[in-house]
Design an enzyme around this catalytic site. Structure first.
Site, PDB file in Angstrom:
ATOM      1  N   GLY A 167      -4.584  -1.879   5.325  1.00 38.18           N
ATOM      2  CA  GLY A 167      -3.930  -3.011   4.890  1.00 38.18           C
ATOM      3  C   GLY A 167      -4.309  -4.375   5.144  1.00 38.18           C
ATOM      4  NE  ARG A 168      -5.882  -3.942  11.515  1.00 41.88           N
ATOM      5  CZ  ARG A 168      -5.321  -2.631  11.443  1.00 41.88           C
ATOM      6  NH1 ARG A 168      -4.304  -2.414  10.735  1.00 41.88           N
ATOM      7  NH2 ARG A 168      -5.540  -1.570  12.253  1.00 41.88           N
ATOM      8  CE  LYS A 225      -3.461   2.253   2.740  1.00 40.58           C
ATOM      9  NZ  LYS A 225      -4.173   2.068   4.033  1.00 40.58           N
ATOM     10  CG  HIS A 249      -4.483 -36.144  17.202  1.00 40.23           C
ATOM     11  ND1 HIS A 249      -4.765 -37.254  17.790  1.00 40.23           N
ATOM     12  CD2 HIS A 249      -5.800 -36.007  16.597  1.00 40.23           C
ATOM     13  CE1 HIS A 249      -5.742 -37.960  17.536  1.00 40.23           C
ATOM     14  NE2 HIS A 249      -6.355 -37.052  16.611  1.00 40.23           N
ATOM     15  CE  LYS A 303       5.827  -0.879   9.836  1.00 42.88           C
ATOM     16  NZ  LYS A 303       5.132  -0.065   8.849  1.00 42.88           N
ATOM     17  CD  GLU A 319      -1.371  -4.201  11.734  1.00 39.80           C
ATOM     18  OE1 GLU A 319      -0.049  -4.898  11.770  1.00 39.80           O
ATOM     19  OE2 GLU A 319      -1.992  -4.077  10.857  1.00 39.80           O
ATOM     20  CD  GLU A 321       9.414  -6.183   7.008  1.00 38.74           C
ATOM     21  OE1 GLU A 321       9.034  -5.060   6.525  1.00 38.74           O
ATOM     22  OE2 GLU A 321       9.295  -6.231   8.160  1.00 38.74           O
TER      23      GLU A 321
HETATM   24  O1  F6P Z   1       3.245  -3.678   9.811  1.00 41.09           O
HETATM   25  C1  F6P Z   1       2.034  -2.885   9.546  1.00 41.09           C
HETATM   26  C2  F6P Z   1       1.547  -2.920   8.509  1.00 41.09           C
HETATM   27  O2  F6P Z   1       1.397  -1.387   7.985  1.00 41.09           O
HETATM   28  C3  F6P Z   1       0.187  -3.400   8.236  1.00 41.09           C
HETATM   29  O3  F6P Z   1      -0.764  -2.948   8.646  1.00 41.09           O
HETATM   30  C4  F6P Z   1       0.154  -3.646   6.754  1.00 41.09           C
HETATM   31  O4  F6P Z   1      -0.835  -4.605   6.148  1.00 41.09           O
HETATM   32  C5  F6P Z   1       1.623  -4.185   6.408  1.00 41.09           C
HETATM   33  O5  F6P Z   1       2.431  -3.351   7.299  1.00 41.09           O
HETATM   34  C6  F6P Z   1       2.200  -3.842   4.932  1.00 41.09           C
HETATM   35  O6  F6P Z   1       1.923  -2.558   4.486  1.00 41.09           O
HETATM   36  P1  F6P Z   1       2.417  -2.196   3.075  1.00 41.09           P
HETATM   37  O7  F6P Z   1       1.156  -2.649   2.246  1.00 41.09           O
HETATM   38  O8  F6P Z   1       2.254  -0.571   2.958  1.00 41.09           O
HETATM   39  O9  F6P Z   1       3.603  -2.719   2.689  1.00 41.09           O
END
Ligand code: F6P
Length: 498
Positions: A259-260, A199, A376, A488, A345, A205
């Protein structure tokens, strides 16, 4: 705007506190004896989904008080504020409109055109008309994203694998380079398409993984090949352009989609490629049907509201620390991972909507895994441990491949676990203390006719709305995630000193 009411100051909260003292010694087993239609009375149906909430430590009075609490906290107005697109995410000055992504009867023009672009693109991959730079058909799709840009699409793609076509879809999320290398090991750059989903397009990452993959790709292909092998999903067109992806290769999303809660947007492109656009649209339609139920059904038969309020009852009055979710289908292996982000979150907050520290518990810790595997593994603790762990069982009446023998055994186990948690060995003579099961352990049963894109859409939306209701009661902002920022920043400063 959202109401800003401290729930503990309401009349209903105080009445619930008193009511809790009456309920402490009451056993669900006894409630069943008193009312032999309890399981039909405490059940609500919506299309092909039913929620049996009879195996809970609740009476009519509990439900009435919980409903009054929802009313006193302004839930009805809050629901409308969300659907109307008011800026209810006040700490980020944003509306929260994931429901608008699936309102197929009345789509915003920009959503309709992005969906059309997803249709055309996914069709071209599935039909083999989108070719790689050497003229070969695309065989593999890799989604590069994390958090909401990974968990939702990965869960749905796996959840709907019965409906999948020939495209192999992979997910890379962790910044662990070994995982990147393991995934790339079997991929051919001539036949692989990469979807970079972020987003913000600033997530460490995702950008690191995408940059590594781009380098790997360019070792085997010319720069001009990028356009046939890389697309992006983002709100940040500028950053995508500087990464080297042209504007027409970008699928837009909007800052009114959290995002979620974004799997319904172009973030779901990998899923759309895997199951085809028609199935993807059915997923949206199912979620939209649940939206209508949530918005219109009275609270007493409203599935998300009931689930949310019963969970508040356990969290805030019984001090239950966690909740388990156990889907009895291997397809939903990733469902709990997905829920963990969506729930924790969203509602893991301690400052209320007035800016004060809350004086009650918020958030639920959710965990679980598929049945029967869980039986199990950890179900011992639910049956005989010391903690109260309200549990959601999810099962499907029909199997997809029609293997009756397996399926009967699968659902018999699901029903049996709910019964065993409820009844225990209550009223029986047991010859050793370690063989005692106290029972009286609460659970919900969500039963669905069949795992289809539409029914999965409904199930996910059910939990989304449960999250929203709980955030309203707890007077917190469910749609921001400031709590992820500090770590972060610290990782960046650690990195500078390495
Ligand atoms: O770690 C938090 C967060 O902002 C989430 O809410 C989100 O889904 C994820 O990082 C990834 O964010 P982006 O889509 O901006 O890479």
């Amino acid at each position: 705007m959202l109401p800003k009411i401290n729930p503990t100051n309401t009349k209903s909260w105080k009445a619930l506190k008193l009511h809790y003292t009456e309920m402490q010694s009451l056993k669900i087993q006894e409630l069943f004896k008193e009312d032999n239609s309890r399981s039909t009375n405490l059940r609500t149906d919506f299309e092909d989904l039913s929620l049996d909430y009879s195996k809970n430590r609740i009476t009519k009075k509990t439900l009435d008080l919980l409903e009054s609490l929802a009313n006193e906290c302004g839930l009805k107005e809050a629901i409308e504020a969300q659907f109307e697109g008011q800026e209810i995410n006040e700490t980020e000055n944003r509306a929260v409109l994931h429901t608008a992504l699936r309102n197929l009867e009345n789509l915003k023009p920009e959503v309709a055109s992005t969906l059309e672009k997803m249709k055309v693109f996914s069709d071209s991959l599935i039909q083999g008309t989108h070719l790689g730079h050497t003229g070969k058909k695309i065989t593999d799709v890799v989604n590069i994203g994390i958090g909401g840009s990974d968990l939702g699409p990965a869960m749905v793609t796996e959840g709907l694998s019965y409906y999948k076509n020939h495209l192999q879809v992979h997910y890379i999320s962790n910044i662990d380079g070994d995982h990147v290398s393991e995934t790339l090991k079997f991929l051919d750059p001539e036949t692989t398409l990469f979807i970079i989903v972020s987003k913000t397009f600033t997530t460490q990452e995702t950008i690191t993984n995408a940059t590594t993959i781009r380098k790997w790709f360019l070792q085997k292909a010319p720069e001009s090949a990028i356009s046939s092998h890389f697309v992006a999903v983002s709100t940040n067109k500028e950053a995508v352009r500087s990464f080297g992806i042209d504007e027409d290769q970008v699928f837009t999303m909007w800052n009114w989609v959290g995002g979620r809660f974004s799997l319904w947007s172009a973030v779901g492109l990998s899923t759309c490629c895997a199951i085809g656009y028609d199935n993807f649209k059915e997923l949206l339609a199912g979620a939209s049907a649940m939206d209508t139920h949530f918005r219109e059904a009275p609270f007493s038969t409203n599935m998300p509201v009931l689930m949310a309020m019963i969970s508040v009852w356990y969290s805030n009055f019984y001090n239950a620390e966690t909740e388990a979710v156990l889907p009895y289908t291997q397809y939903l292996t990733k469902f709990v991972d997905y829920l963990q982000q969506a729930i924790m979150e969203s509602n893991g907050k301690s400052i209320d909507r007035n800016g004060n520290r809350v004086n009650y518990t918020t958030g639920t810790i959710v965990w679980g895994n598929t049945g029967t595997n869980s039986q199990h593994a950890f179900l011992q603790l639910l049956h005989q441990g010391t903690r109260l762990i309200p549990t959601d069982f999810i099962c499907y009446k029909e199997s997809l491949y029609g293997n009756k023998d397996h399926h009967n055994k699968l659902i018999a186990n699901c029903y049996a676990q709910g019964d065993a948690l409820l009844n225990g060995t209550y009223g029986e003579t047991v010859d050793a203390p370690y063989k005692i099961f106290e029972g009286n352990k609460p659970s919900n049963l969500i039963e669905i006719d069949k795992l289809t894109p539409r029914s999965l859409g409904k199930l996910i939306a059910l939990y989304e709305h449960k999250i929203f209701v709980q955030g309203i009661i707890w007077n917190i902002y469910s749609y921001d995630q400031w709590g992820v920022e500090l770590g972060k920043k610290m990782a960046n400063s650690r990195l500078e000193s390495m």
